[in-house]
Design an enzyme around this catalytic site. Structure first.
Site, PDB file in Angstrom:
ATOM      1  N   LYS A  45       0.825  -1.214   0.000  1.00 29.13           N
ATOM      2  CA  LYS A  45       0.000   0.000   0.000  1.00 29.13           C
ATOM      3  C   LYS A  45       0.855   1.258   0.000  1.00 29.13           C
ATOM      4  CE  LYS A  45      -4.124   1.800   2.245  1.00 29.13           C
ATOM      5  NZ  LYS A  45      -4.756   1.984   0.952  1.00 29.13           N
ATOM      6  N   ASN A  69     -11.310   5.311  -8.748  1.00 27.93           N
ATOM      7  CA  ASN A  69     -11.130   5.432  -7.301  1.00 27.93           C
ATOM      8  C   ASN A  69     -10.458   6.749  -6.961  1.00 27.93           C
ATOM      9  OD1 ASN A  69      -8.245   5.102  -5.938  1.00 27.93           O
ATOM     10  ND2 ASN A  69      -8.199   4.003  -7.887  1.00 27.93           N
ATOM     11  N   ASN A 100       5.925   0.906  -2.134  1.00 30.71           N
ATOM     12  CA  ASN A 100       5.395   2.026  -2.905  1.00 30.71           C
ATOM     13  C   ASN A 100       5.360   3.268  -2.022  1.00 30.71           C
ATOM     14  OD1 ASN A 100       2.960   3.801  -3.811  1.00 30.71           O
ATOM     15  ND2 ASN A 100       3.400   2.541  -5.597  1.00 30.71           N
ATOM     16  N   ASN A 128       5.998   6.732  -6.427  1.00 30.39           N
ATOM     17  CA  ASN A 128       4.811   7.193  -7.147  1.00 30.39           C
ATOM     18  C   ASN A 128       4.862   8.715  -7.306  1.00 30.39           C
ATOM     19  OD1 ASN A 128       2.256   7.840  -8.078  1.00 30.39           O
ATOM     20  ND2 ASN A 128       1.217   7.354  -6.155  1.00 30.39           N
ATOM     21  N   CYS A 131       1.635  12.221  -7.460  1.00 38.68           N
ATOM     22  CA  CYS A 131       1.066  13.022  -6.364  1.00 38.68           C
ATOM     23  C   CYS A 131       1.183  14.516  -6.671  1.00 38.68           C
ATOM     24  CB  CYS A 131       1.815  12.744  -5.066  1.00 38.68           C
ATOM     25  SG  CYS A 131       1.921  11.011  -4.663  1.00 38.68           S
ATOM     26  N   ILE A 192       1.646   1.888 -16.218  1.00 36.14           N
ATOM     27  CA  ILE A 192       1.200   3.254 -15.910  1.00 36.14           C
ATOM     28  C   ILE A 192       0.459   3.283 -14.577  1.00 36.14           C
ATOM     29  CG2 ILE A 192       1.022   3.938 -18.331  1.00 36.14           C
ATOM     30  CD1 ILE A 192      -2.044   3.369 -18.111  1.00 36.14           C
TER      31      ILE A 192
END
Length: 303
Positions: A45, A69, A100, A128, A131, A192
């Site tokens: 997560k 989502n 992650n 990631n 953001c 992606i």
């Protein structure tokens, strides 16, 4: 016997199948369904410096061939993950995992990655950059080559393990951003992330999701993901993890032929908790049909 093993930036995996971050929690939600040690690895997560409650509800909207989502990176924060989630994970998953990491400033990314880099179970850091940059007017780090490279450099300066940058598809030129990350020291690219989507409730005349828009994922995004994996794998000299709309063994093979070394399974896990297990079990037969003896041989075979 088909050899499904792959080497992802030095991390040896028995197969290329990796449940994607945000769809597999920390693994414990799935461990009672099947022995998750059959996985190549999994991306846990998305973790931030501080704990996050996430966005207001409703956060999920169904779509044809997919879902939207807007969870908002809900997570307990990096210190809780290190003190509680990783020690628990050691009991039921006995392989290196992919951590992650999300952040809202370059400093956030560096702080969180530096801590997770020290953890024995973490094999790869997946950063990631989709953001919003709070110091850059809210624009996503991953939509700008300079910002993506800045995050990459900052993380690489404080870590020793392979760093994969997870890119947003909501851009006009994915290759230039991937190349900027490679030049800044990235060990790999993951792509992606979700596309930006929306649904409207025609009865109430209001957006279905409280956040109005969210990340669109599922089967429908597969051709977009495949195209971007192909483009980036051809342009860069670092490994690619493919992700987006993967729901079958054939999808995994197709993604690898486009250039992916490992393939993440996302929304499919939310529809069917056995999705990743079933894909792994189906891979040998699909490879045999195509006369593939070693799955690593097909990485990037498409010219």
């Amino acid at each position: 016997m088909v050899d499904l093993s792959v080497n992802l930036a030095g991390m040896k995996m028995v197969n290329p199948v990796v449940p994607a971050s945000g769809t597999f929690g920390f693994g414990k939600e799935f461990k009672d369904y099947y022995d998750i040690n059959i996985l190549g690895s999994f991306s846990f997560k998305g973790t931030t410096k501080e704990a996050r409650f996430g966005n207001p509800t409703p956060r999920i909207a169904e779509c044809k061939n997919g879902m939207i989502n807007a969870v908002g990176l809900q997570n307990p924060g990096v210190h809780h993950v290190i003190e509680h989630e990783l020690p628990e994970m050691k009991e039921y998953f006995h392989k290196p995992v992919i951590a992650n990491v999300s952040g809202f400033s370059v400093e956030d990314y560096a702080y969180t990655c530096e801590l997770l880099d020290k953890e024995e179970q973490v094999g790869i850091l997946e950063v990631n950059v989709s953001c919003p940059n709070v110091h850059g007017g809210g624009m996503s780090f991953g939509t700008d080559s300079k910002s993506a490279a800045e995050v990459t450099k900052a993380v690489k300066a404080v870590t020793t393990k392979p760093v994969f940058i997870k890119l947003s598809p909501n851009v006009t030129d994915i290759v230039s951003i991937a190349k900027a990350c490679e030049e800044a020291g990235a060990d790999g690219i993951c792509l992606i992330n979700t596309l930006l989507g929306m649904r409207i409730d025609i009865k109430t005349r209001k957006p279905v999701i409280a956040n109005k828009m969210g990340g669109f994922s599922g089967d429908a995004v597969f051709p977009v993901a495949l195209r971007m994996v192909y483009q980036v794998a051809k342009a860069c000299n670092i490994p690619v993890m493919g992700c987006g709309g993967v729901s079958s063994a054939k999808d995994v093979i197709e993604m690898m032929m486009a250039g992916a070394t490992a393939v993440q399974v996302g929304a499919a896990n939310l529809i069917n908790p056995y999705a990743s297990k079933e894909i792994i079990e189906a891979l040998p037969a699909e490879c045999e049909k195509l006369k593939i003896e070693r799955i690593s041989d097909i990485i990037g075979v498409v010219e």
